[in-house]
Design a protein around this motif. Sequence first.
Motif, PDB file in Angstrom:
ATOM      1  N   SER A 119       3.432  -5.194  12.591  1.00 55.11           N
ATOM      2  CA  SER A 119       4.249  -5.365  11.391  1.00 55.11           C
ATOM      3  C   SER A 119       4.095  -6.727  10.749  1.00 55.11           C
ATOM      4  N   ASN A 124       8.333  -1.016   1.011  1.00 52.23           N
ATOM      5  CA  ASN A 124       8.811  -0.706   2.359  1.00 52.23           C
ATOM      6  C   ASN A 124      10.324  -0.508   2.393  1.00 52.23           C
ATOM      7  N   ARG A 177      12.088   2.947   3.458  1.00 46.72           N
ATOM      8  CA  ARG A 177      13.058   2.930   4.559  1.00 46.72           C
ATOM      9  C   ARG A 177      14.384   3.546   4.138  1.00 46.72           C
ATOM     10  N   ILE A 188      14.129   5.676   7.743  1.00 48.21           N
ATOM     11  CA  ILE A 188      13.272   5.285   8.870  1.00 48.21           C
ATOM     12  C   ILE A 188      13.654   3.891   9.347  1.00 48.21           C
ATOM     13  N   VAL A 238      12.226   1.341  10.362  1.00 51.33           N
ATOM     14  CA  VAL A 238      10.988   0.581  10.490  1.00 51.33           C
ATOM     15  C   VAL A 238      10.876  -0.362   9.305  1.00 51.33           C
ATOM     16  N   VAL A 272       6.767   0.233   7.232  1.00 51.54           N
ATOM     17  CA  VAL A 272       6.414   1.641   7.394  1.00 51.54           C
ATOM     18  C   VAL A 272       5.044   1.952   6.806  1.00 51.54           C
ATOM     19  N   THR A 328       3.139   6.186   6.054  1.00 50.74           N
ATOM     20  CA  THR A 328       4.570   6.455   5.959  1.00 50.74           C
ATOM     21  C   THR A 328       4.894   7.828   6.523  1.00 50.74           C
ATOM     22  N   ALA A 350       4.894   7.810  10.389  1.00 47.24           N
ATOM     23  CA  ALA A 350       6.045   7.081  10.923  1.00 47.24           C
ATOM     24  C   ALA A 350       7.316   7.898  10.747  1.00 47.24           C
ATOM     25  N   TRP A 351       7.458   8.535   9.614  1.00 43.04           N
ATOM     26  CA  TRP A 351       8.625   9.378   9.330  1.00 43.04           C
ATOM     27  C   TRP A 351       8.688  10.558  10.289  1.00 43.04           C
ATOM     28  N   SER A 377       9.737   9.367  13.718  1.00 42.92           N
ATOM     29  CA  SER A 377      11.170   9.084  13.754  1.00 42.92           C
ATOM     30  C   SER A 377      11.978  10.377  13.808  1.00 42.92           C
ATOM     31  N   GLU A 433       7.990  -2.146  16.658  1.00 44.17           N
ATOM     32  CA  GLU A 433       7.184  -3.011  15.803  1.00 44.17           C
ATOM     33  C   GLU A 433       6.938  -4.342  16.505  1.00 44.17           C
TER      34      GLU A 433
END
Length: 255
Positions: free
Chosen positions: A113, A136, A140, A145, A147, A150, A179, A182-183, A186, A194
């Motif tokens: 990150s 980001n 988020r 998320i 993060v 992301v 993204t 990552a989504w 999650s 991170e």
Amino acid sequence: MVVPTYNEAENLPWIVGRLRTAEPTVDVLVVDDGSPDGTGDVADKLAVDDPQVSVVHRTAKAGLGAAYRHGFSVALAAGYDVIGEMDADGSHQPEQLHRLLDALADADLVIGSRWIPGGSVVNWPLARKALSVGGNVYARLALGIPVRDVTAGYRLFRRTTLEAIDLGTVESSGYCFQTDLAWRTSRAGLRIVEVPIEFVERVRGESKMDRRVATESLRRITAWGFTQRTRQVRDVLSKVTRASANGQARDRRTS
């Protein structure tokens, strides 16, 4: 590590050499999208000289996400338990890969990150930093998320993570692929960690990011966020309706 390439003939030997030196046990899979500058030939020579380097040749430039999906599928079929991703332009420093590897002990997905304490970017103008941070934050909030970065592309996935998020159903092909995964991770209830990295803007070659790519990412994230929030509201209303019906039933039994 899966390394997608398009017109990275000058950078590829440099970044692969750094990666093999920094982490000698890590194998490298180059996924080239038919680069007209001969990147595929350069990758083939690296593979001939080093048995821990392999190459996938694709016939056309189909987007970052498509290249990663292909590379991930090849790595999964080969039996790897940990599959990573990084850029070929030097933005992701191989010398910092150990940070991600160490964090994987307690994670299903590790993200290098830029936007957590200790993270940074080098050679970015203020406007680009603001755009990245703002994008980001928007992602988020829209997707819920937990993060900070992301959109980051320096990552390690466990095999079980890629299997749990059903990689075959991923349709995003551009930069919003990051993204998207990552989504999905999650939403699957998996642990995302991170770690701070220093992101260095490329010094050779041209960036593949443009207005069209950014617009596609914004459009898709907005659509995903709308769908998720609509589902959440519907679930809340459904619970309220059931609770009301149960309450009325109890009242009837009491009376």
